[in-house]
Every structure is written in C-alpha cells, then in structure tokens.
Design an enzyme around this catalytic site. Structure first.
Site, PDB file in Angstrom:
ATOM      1  N   ARG A   1       0.907  -1.155   0.166  1.00 43.30           N
ATOM      2  CA  ARG A   1      -0.055  -0.020  -0.018  1.00 43.30           C
ATOM      3  C   ARG A   1       0.903   1.211  -0.088  1.00 43.30           C
ATOM      4  O   ARG A   1       1.826   1.293   0.746  1.00 43.30           O
ATOM      5  CB  ARG A   1      -0.842  -0.008   1.242  1.00 43.30           C
ATOM      6  CG  ARG A   1      -1.490   1.372   1.296  1.00 43.30           C
ATOM      7  CD  ARG A   1      -2.631   1.343   2.424  1.00 43.30           C
ATOM      8  NE  ARG A   1      -3.683   0.622   2.324  1.00 43.30           N
ATOM      9  CZ  ARG A   1      -5.012   0.713   2.900  1.00 43.30           C
ATOM     10  NH1 ARG A   1      -4.901   1.560   3.703  1.00 43.30           N
ATOM     11  NH2 ARG A   1      -5.808   0.117   2.448  1.00 43.30           N
TER      12      ARG A   1
ATOM     13  N   HIS B   1      -7.789   0.343  -5.287  1.00 45.11           N
ATOM     14  CA  HIS B   1      -7.753  -0.492  -4.354  1.00 45.11           C
ATOM     15  C   HIS B   1      -8.713  -1.672  -4.720  1.00 45.11           C
ATOM     16  O   HIS B   1      -9.867  -2.052  -4.254  1.00 45.11           O
ATOM     17  CB  HIS B   1      -8.430   0.285  -3.056  1.00 45.11           C
ATOM     18  CG  HIS B   1      -8.273  -0.168  -1.627  1.00 45.11           C
ATOM     19  ND1 HIS B   1      -7.791  -1.568  -1.439  1.00 45.11           N
ATOM     20  CD2 HIS B   1      -8.572   0.045  -0.407  1.00 45.11           C
ATOM     21  CE1 HIS B   1      -7.591  -1.839  -0.126  1.00 45.11           C
ATOM     22  NE2 HIS B   1      -8.133  -0.707   0.459  1.00 45.11           N
TER      23      HIS B   1
HETATM   24  N1  ASP Z   1      -9.460   2.239   4.040  1.00 43.02           N
HETATM   25  C1  ASP Z   1      -9.938   2.666   2.641  1.00 43.02           C
HETATM   26  C2  ASP Z   1      -8.834   3.186   1.614  1.00 43.02           C
HETATM   27  O1  ASP Z   1      -7.635   3.093   2.073  1.00 43.02           O
HETATM   28  C3  ASP Z   1     -11.095   3.740   2.575  1.00 43.02           C
HETATM   29  C4  ASP Z   1     -10.717   4.976   3.466  1.00 43.02           C
HETATM   30  O2  ASP Z   1      -9.688   5.040   3.703  1.00 43.02           O
HETATM   31  O3  ASP Z   1     -11.600   5.857   3.517  1.00 43.02           O
HETATM   32  O4  ASP Z   1      -9.167   3.445   0.746  1.00 43.02           O
HETATM   33  N1   CP Z   2     -11.065  -0.605   3.843  1.00 42.26           N
HETATM   34  C1   CP Z   2      -9.444  -0.501   4.223  1.00 42.26           C
HETATM   35  O1   CP Z   2      -8.798  -0.042   2.917  1.00 42.26           O
HETATM   36  O2   CP Z   2      -9.388  -0.272   5.419  1.00 42.26           O
HETATM   37  P1   CP Z   2      -7.873   0.056   6.072  1.00 42.26           P
HETATM   38  O3   CP Z   2      -7.472   1.736   5.533  1.00 42.26           O
HETATM   39  O4   CP Z   2      -8.142   0.105   7.632  1.00 42.26           O
HETATM   40  O5   CP Z   2      -6.873  -1.071   5.544  1.00 42.26           O
END
Ligand code: ASP
Ligand code: CP
Length: 358
Positions: free
Chosen positions: A139, A172
C-alpha cells in the site's frame, strides 16, 4: 501469449488498463492475475471463481483438520507486507489471509523505518524486499508504484508477484473484490446481483475504493450506479467514461434520501481529507447531507444493505450498527476470505483447494 518480459516499461506503461491485463496474468493461462494491480484485471468469470474459492476456504477452515490442511498449502512461501500508508483492515486481513494459508510474513509499516529514509529509491526498496520473499503486498500513496514494481520485478532475477493493497487516490482492487463478494453473498438467495442499483456516497473524487468497485460492477448485468456527493467531491470523469463506454446506467446528484429509496446497496465513504491541497480545504465543504442515519435507514428496502470500506467517521450513524442491513462489519471479515482466495490463486492453488476432500 503477452509476456511482461517482452515489453519495455515505456511501452507497457503507455498501454490502457485493459491492454495491460494479459501481461499481468499467470502464465499458466487460467485467467487469474499474477500481479494484482487494478480492477480491470477481473471479469465476471474470475470474480465468480474467487467468490466460490472464498466460500470454499471459509468452509475448509471450519474444522481443525481443514484449518491445518489450509496452513500447509503455502507453508513453503513467504510474504512481505509493505504498507507506507496507514491501514487497519487491509493490513490485518492480508496478514491473516497469509497465515490461514501458512505463509510466513514480514512487514514494513512506515517508510521511515526502512532504508528509504537514507535515500534509497522506492524501486530499489521493492527489489530489496523481493530478495527475501515470494510475494509483496503493498500500500502506498503513489499512483503507479505498484505497477512499476510489478514490471521491475518481472524483469529481474526475482520475478515475484505484487499485490496492490491501495495505491494513492487511484485503485484499491482487493477492497473492490471484498465488496463484490459481500454484494454477491448478500443477494445470492434473493435473485443475485444482476439488475440491482448501487449508490456511492461521500468523497467520490478521491476515494480509490469507488473507482475500483465501480469498474467491477460493470461485469454484472444491468447494475445501475448512482453517485451522490457534494459537487466539489463528485465522481471523476474517468470513472464515468468507463460507464458510458460500457453502456451502464448511472445518475449523478446530491440527494441521498432519493437515492436510498431506489437502492439495493448504499456504499458510504469517508471524506479523504489527507489529500487536501490546502489545509482545511475539505472542512469548508458542506457534507452534512451526505451522511446515512435513522432517516435514510427508514427509506432503505428490507433487503437493502449499507456498505462502507471503513474507517468511518460520522458518515454512518452508530444507530445503524445493529441493523441486519448494516453490512460493513461482515464486509471487512469477507476481506480476509477473498484475499486468501486471491493469494492461493496467485500461486496456482485454486483447483487443488476447490477439489480437496475437506
Ligand atoms: N480504507 C479505504 C482506503 O484505504 C477507505 C478509506 O480510507 O476511507 O482507501
Ligand atoms: N478499507 C480499508 O482499506 O481499510 P484500512 O485503510 O483500515 O486498511
């Protein structure tokens, strides 16, 4: 067969996402991705196979014998989780998916603790990680880094797969997979996902989950998409261009109540203010009408569902949390199962798991 080793980075990066897809697939020719970088790599057949494999893994894991068998499947592999942006669910669900399948894991969760802090480039950093492991789950805030890493590694002596766990404001893909798995499971005994209406609400401009899920939904028949947001945060043109090209029905407006009345699923999102160009920019936008609370819940049909990639702030009121239509808790657990299915498939274990005796 398109081989990523036969194309320069310049030529590869100039291709459209659809054109890139064959270069990122497993050479085994089973259609599954080798590198998982964006939603455009998944068609309906692959999505259905991943959902079926998730159900299968979930079932196998119910017995001790099954769980021990699962732990043996990838016990000979190691994974690296490289998360240079904050994460709770995506990190933990990938980590636990790896552990379910027996992979040994290591992680870097802050670039400041790697030698990047000494000026090492991102690509050298990824190549360094690849020396020790068989899979990198990453990420990062940069849009194209996962893609460039995939090309670089495939053209190195350690051609291991890259799995994009969120790239900047862009994509994502594994979140979209778990969203699809949640939608498929929610409607499987109620006529399926085809013909449904899905509303996206919140920060649709900078929310990468929206771009990935909007694309995956185009694999299903006649799924209408509604985009509800303040005008400053409305869905970007590239997402709409795909819907137009595929002849998908969509609406763009700012009336969450009206959208809820006609929706089978309402997908709420957080204001992504970490991307503000000037301090406090998002706080100046009136987001008060883009929150799901008791009034919206009363308008949602009895089979409707409320989704959220999470984390949430106040865009879903806590009074919704115990309603059976609140799917966001189950949604994140689904992430562990479908990520296990994806990782197993990446290494070519789909058939073995589908056909094992458990
Ligand atoms: N967890 C998701 C993302 O990393 C959504 C968010 O952070 O709002 O994209
Ligand atoms: N939905 C999601 O990506 O959550 P996190 O950012 O907590 O990993």
């Amino acid at each position: 067969m398109a081989k990523i080793t036969d194309i320069s980075w310049e030529d590869f990066s100039a291709l459209s996402l659809e054109e890139k897809r064959p270069y990122l697939a497993r050479y085994a020719g089973d259609g599954m991705p080798y590198h998982t970088l964006f939603a455009q790599q998944f068609d309906r057949d692959i999505l259905e196979r991943l959902c079926a494999l998730s159900n299968r893994i979930r079932f196998i894991n119910k017995s001790k014998e099954g769980a021990l068998y699962l732990k043996s499947v990838l016990a000979h592999k190691r994974a690296m989780l490289y998360f240079s942006q904050p994460s709770s669910r995506t990190f933990l669900s990938h980590l636990n998916a790896c552990q379910l399948l027996g992979l040994t894991t290591s992680s870097v969760r802050d670039a400041a603790t790697s030698s990047e802090a000494k000026g090492e480039s991102k690509i050298d950093t990824i190549r360094t990680f690849s020396s020790y492991v068989d899979l990198i789950i990453m990420r990062c805030p940069e849009k194209g880094l996962a893609e460039q890493s995939a090309w670089e590694l495939s053209n190195s002596e350690r051609p291991i797969p890259i799995l994009n766990a969120g790239s900047g404001k862009d994509q994502h893909p594994t979140q979209a997979l778990l969203d699809i798995y949640t939608l498929v499971r929610s409607f499987e005994e109620k006529g399926g996902l085809d013909g449904r209406t899905v509303t996206f609400c919140g920060d649709l401009l900078r929310g990468r989950t929206v771009r990935s899920l909007s694309y995956l939904l185009t694999n299903f028949n006649d799924v209408k998409q509604i985009f509800v947001a303040p005008k400053e945060l409305q869905v970007p043109e590239d997402v709409i261009a795909i819907l137009k090209q595929k002849g998908v029905r969509y609406e763009i407006h700012d009336d969450l109540k009206a959208a809820t009345r006609e929706s089978d699923a309402v997908y709420m999102t957080r204001i992504q203010d970490e991307w503000d160009e000037s301090k406090g920019e998002s706080a100046k936008i009136d987001t008060s009408r883009f929150k799901f609370g008791a009034e919206e819940l009363a308008l949602l049909g009895k089979d409707g569902i409320i989704m959220h990639p999470l984390p949430r702030r106040d865009e879903i009121a806590t009074c919704c949390d115990h309603d059976p239509r609140a799917m966001y808790w189950r949604q994140m657990r689904n992430g562990m199962w479908i990520r296990a299915a994806l990782i197993a498939s990446t290494f070519g274990y789909e058939k073995e798991l589908m056909n094992c005796g458990y």
